[in-house]
Design an enzyme around this catalytic site. Structure first.
Site, mmCIF file in Angstrom:
data_model
loop_
_atom_site.group_PDB
_atom_site.id
_atom_site.type_symbol
_atom_site.label_atom_id
_atom_site.label_comp_id
_atom_site.label_asym_id
_atom_site.label_seq_id
_atom_site.Cartn_x
_atom_site.Cartn_y
_atom_site.Cartn_z
ATOM 1 N N ASP A 65 -82.047 -39.969 68.164
ATOM 2 C CA ASP A 65 -83.038 -38.866 68.423
ATOM 3 C C ASP A 65 -83.997 -38.863 69.414
ATOM 4 O OD1 ASP A 65 -84.082 -40.923 66.860
ATOM 5 O OD2 ASP A 65 -84.547 -39.521 65.074
ATOM 6 N N ASP A 477 -92.187 -46.916 61.804
ATOM 7 C CA ASP A 477 -90.950 -46.819 60.817
ATOM 8 C C ASP A 477 -90.777 -48.155 60.202
ATOM 9 O OD1 ASP A 477 -90.842 -44.179 61.463
ATOM 10 O OD2 ASP A 477 -89.244 -44.297 62.804
#
Length: 869
Positions: A65, A477
């Site tokens: 992404d 993340d």
């Protein structure tokens, strides 16, 4: 969501003026050859698509992404990046919304790229096409944006090649743009005007920032190759649309006309549409949202293409209370077409579920089953020995296990040429197996990471201390790592506490085993954890400190040169300081909320803050800060202090690159550099006395990665057009132990490290002259004023004379001047040294003062220029 990170500041009023002009010109930009490798982590982000070529064995692609696209290398069982050539001007090309591999001419591959459809990405999307499996690309810009990192990005594939006539491609687009077609191998595209439905679903149509209001649109294209002969356009094509009442459309005349497939299920979105052309079944996997983070209900359906009959074949139907998930990942074993698999789109607890059927969905088995709660039985073994950090340091109670089988499993693919190989993407890695068919004999198959070479972390900060680990990283993340071997995967992320995202790192320059990190996590998940942590063994082990109230995000943090204290500027909270390891914190006076903090690398009592175009200095360990006189600085920037030189600062930001040698009292703006993103320092070149400087900057109109071995007088570009890594540079540092080595952080391509490959370098220390002048208002009265100018030798050799020039903004006139000889013509003023203050040693200073008159407003000069003799 992960997105490009921008640091925002508020603009403060400018009260005092300092010189920001350097007279020594930057030479023409040279280049220095480098070899780059990823600092190995493996994975680290969401992989929404894995695409097998159906006719060439081992030709596999993966799309991400925010981190570009990759090709599988079977000999090394690793991935090779394909889009590193996309740079700052086209950073959105690293968001890949769909990818297609040509089943006829297998060297051909296509990618639909563009990261955001709202304002975050300034560029429209594009179709990339390659005739050499992604080694080189041609670009066809599109008249609209694409959303590789927008909601619904795991649906698909929206881009596809006609298997009967491979010059024809179809592409489903978002936000009302409909279905598009190319008939010349992707070179040109036109909208299919007859396609009736562009898709109406948005997660939140009223979202003001344009993210959740994104409409995934037309999301997949599937051909029925039986409907025409080779060399002619496929007549029957199925297309999926993000519309809960109108999911699937079909053409039977090669795209001339389209109609909604009769009898189709409604109420959910069809994430995938896969055709078994042997048995004549179209399968769809549906969910109540576009994902990839959510989805609470869904079904799996089978459409008989010969009879037009729809059959619900959900392993667990949406009508069941046991269905708390949607379905997404969907695949067929092309060697045994009656064998299909489907994955839960989201089943956070206790884990994702894979279902497998060998009878076209009539019956199913699960990859794990409940035995007696909370216990489960497993059809698989999980081997993460190559990437042990995938446990995330967790120690869950049953029924949860670590590592998890996955989450966000939008892509689940059985190799069309090998029934035993399967790969699937998760939010953190690619997992796979090479003995999948053991499932059918009730023997455990083995799942392992298959992410080597695929580096998808978003990097926020990097430090390379002079001793201990080579590199310590702050990542989005997954927190961050300590690398003692750049080519090996560390065993574990940072723990105690675990940060979802580490926002800032620092070490004590004189005692580098002392480190500090700040980060962010969901407070409700860990209400007793702090957003700041400390280490006294170089990052091998960490312990948390206390924190003031109201902190949700880490901000920036700095360690004193001797490790005795720390200054912390959490996001949205007044900056604080602590003596010791965060046992208590006091507010720092005079430093605005939102400042970036940095420590002096020599003087343990000095700290710096940058906010709104002002540089703030503390000389008492962070207790109080005062804005310096420096002006003309960028509103957004990165401030870094040079090890071994007290008060030596570099500031990167919009509009240029700035240098200070007096703790920020004044800054010199380097000529020829029109913009910079970040700056860092590494070991000095052989023969040099000043650390090598690395900068992501725009020099001579070229944005790239540069190195200077002579304190910024000359620069060499050390990357090239094939190695640009999108919007690189949020994190940047050199290695203090290896000359030339640079570590550069990217937003989705992980951490790169580069080493010189060119001939040896020897640097002669800079001896050239240079000087700077600083203006200070002393007194002012009606119609008159007094001022003082300080002149400093900024070079490495003695100067025997100097001249300072400036231009008034108003009608000021000098009345009397001491310490020099003035001349004024209109607004232009020049002052030449007096006899007694003409000679200045390196870093030496002198001054002159004057009185003057004015009418209206007495505005200080914006820029002073000092020329040495």
């Amino acid at each position: 969501m992960r997105r490009r990170l921008l640091v925002m500041f508020t603009v403060a009023a400018v009260l005092l003026v300092a010189a920001i002009v350097r007279m020594s010109p930057v030479s023409a930009v040279a280049s220095d050859p480098y070899a780059y490798k990823n600092v190995r982590i493996d994975g680290g982000g969401f992989v929404p698509g894995i695409i097998f070529n159906p006719t060439e064995k081992n030709l596999i692609y993966a799309r991400t992404d925010i981190g570009g696209a990759y090709q599988w290398n079977q000999s090394t069982k690793s991935w090779t990046p394909l889009l590193d050539w996309a740079g700052w001007d086209k950073w959105g090309y690293n968001g890949v919304i769909s990818l297609a591999t040509d089943p006829v001419q297998t060297n051909r591959v296509y990618a639909a790229v563009g990261m955001y459809t709202n304002s975050w990405d300034p560029n429209n999307g594009a179709i990339l096409r390659s005739t050499d499996k992604g080694d080189n690309w041609q670009v066809t810009p599109l008249p609209f944006k694409l959303g590789g990192n927008m909601p619904g990005r795991g649906m698909g594939e929206a881009l596809s090649v006609d298997p009967n006539n491979n010059s024809i491609l179809y592409f489903g687009t978002p936000n009302g743009n409909g279905l598009w077609r190319s008939t010349d191998y992707g070179a040109t595209w036109a909208k299919v005007a007859s396609f009736p439905n562009p898709g109406n679903y948005a997660q939140d149509p009223n979202d003001s920032n344009g993210y959740l209001s994104h409409k995934p649109g037309v999301v997949w294209v599937t051909y029925d190759p039986r409907s025409s002969t080779k060399g002619t356009a496929t007549k029957t094509i199925y297309v999926g649309v993000a519309d809960k009442e109108n999911n699937v459309y079909r053409t039977t005349d090669a795209g001339v006309t389209w109609s909604r497939v009769a009898g189709q299920p409604t109420g959910y979105l069809a994430h995938k549409g896969v055709l078994d052309s042997t048995n004549g079944y179209l399968y769809i996997a549906t969910s109540d949202t576009g994902g990839p983070y959510d989805g609470a209900k869904g079904d799996v359906w089978r459409y008989a293409t010969a009879t037009g009959t729809w059959t619900q074949i959900s392993p667990i139907p949406s009508s069941s209370s046991d269905d708390y998930f949607g379905y997404s990942g969907l695949t067929i074993d092309r060697q045994k077409p009656g064998t299909i698999m489907v994955a839960t789109q989201i089943s956070w607890w206790p884990d994702v579920i894979f279902f497998r059927s060998t009878d076209s969905g009539a019956t199913w088995t699960r990859v794990w089953d409940w035995t007696s709660y909370p216990n489960r039985s497993f059809r698989y073994k999980h081997d993460i020995s190559e990437n042990p950090w995938l446990t995330f340091g967790a120690n869950p109670q049953p029924p949860e296990v670590t590592p998890k089988l996955g989450w966000m499993t939008e892509s689940l693919e059985i190799d069309p040429l090998d029934s035993n190989r399967m790969m699937y993407g998760t939010g953190a890695t690619i997992y796979g197996t090479e003995d999948l068919t053991k499932w059918d004999s009730n023997t455990q198959f083995t799942i392992k990471p298959m992410a080597k070479g695929l580096e998808e972390t978003a990097v926020l900060d990097l430090i390379s201390p002079p001793s201990g680990a080579s590199l310590v990283s702050a990542l989005g993340d997954i927190g961050g790592f300590r690398h003692t071997n750049l080519d090996a995967v560390p065993s574990m992320i940072f723990t105690a506490p675990v940060f979802t995202t580490t926002t800032s790192l620092d070490y004590a320059e004189k005692s580098p085993s002392i480190m500090v990190r700040a980060g962010s996590f969901k407070d409700s998940d860990r209400p007793n954890d702090s957003h700041v942590a400390f280490s006294t063994d170089g990052g091998a082990n960490w312990f948390q400190g206390t924190e003031p109230g109201g902190i949700d995000e880490g901000g920036t943090v700095a360690a004193a040169a001797d490790g005795s204290r720390f200054v912390w500027a959490p996001k949205g909270v007044t900056p604080v300081y602590s003596v010791g390891y965060g046992n208590s914190w006091q507010q720092a006076s005079g430093l605005p909320t939102g400042a970036i903090v940095e420590s002096d690398r020599v003087n343990a009592t000095k700290f710096y803050g940058l906010n709104g175009g002002r540089l703030y200095l503390s000389t008492n360990g962070g207790a109080t800060f005062t804005a310096t006189a420096a002006s003309g600085l960028p509103a957004n920037g990165k401030i870094k202090a040079v090890p071994g030189k007290e008060g030596d600062l570099w500031l990167a930001g919009d509009g240029g690159l700035w240098h200070s040698t007096d703790s920020g009292a004044s800054f010199t703006k380097l000529p020829g550099i029109t913009n910079s993103v970040n700056v860092g320092f590494g070991k000095a070149a052989p023969g040099g006395t000043y650390m090598a400087i690395f900068a992501v900057a725009t020099i001579g109109g070229v944005t790239g990665l540069y190195r200077s071995d002579d304190a910024g007088a000359n620069w060499a570009r050390i990357n090239d057009d094939k190695h640009q890594w999108g919007n690189m540079g949020e994190a940047l540092t050199g290695d203090p132990r290896v000359y030339g080595r640079v570590y550069v952080g990217t937003n989705g391509r992980g951490i790169l490290y580069g080493d010189r490959t060119g001939p040896p370098v020897t640097v002669t220390p800079t001896t050239g002259p240079g000087c700077a002048a600083t203006y200070k208002g002393v007194n002012e009265w009606s119609g008159g004023f007094q001022a003082e100018v300080t002149v400093k030798n900024t070079g490495a050799a003695q100067i025997t004379g100097w001249k300072v020039t400036w231009a008034w903004a108003g009608d000021q006139k000098i009345s009397q001047l001491w310490g020099g000889t003035p001349a004024q013509t209109g607004a232009n003023v020049s002052v030449v040294n007096a006899g007694y203050n003409s000679t200045l040693a390196p870093n030496g200073t002198t001054s002159f003062g004057f009185t003057g008159t004015y009418t209206g407003t007495n505005t200080p000069p914006a820029t002073l220029t000092c020329t040495p003799a």
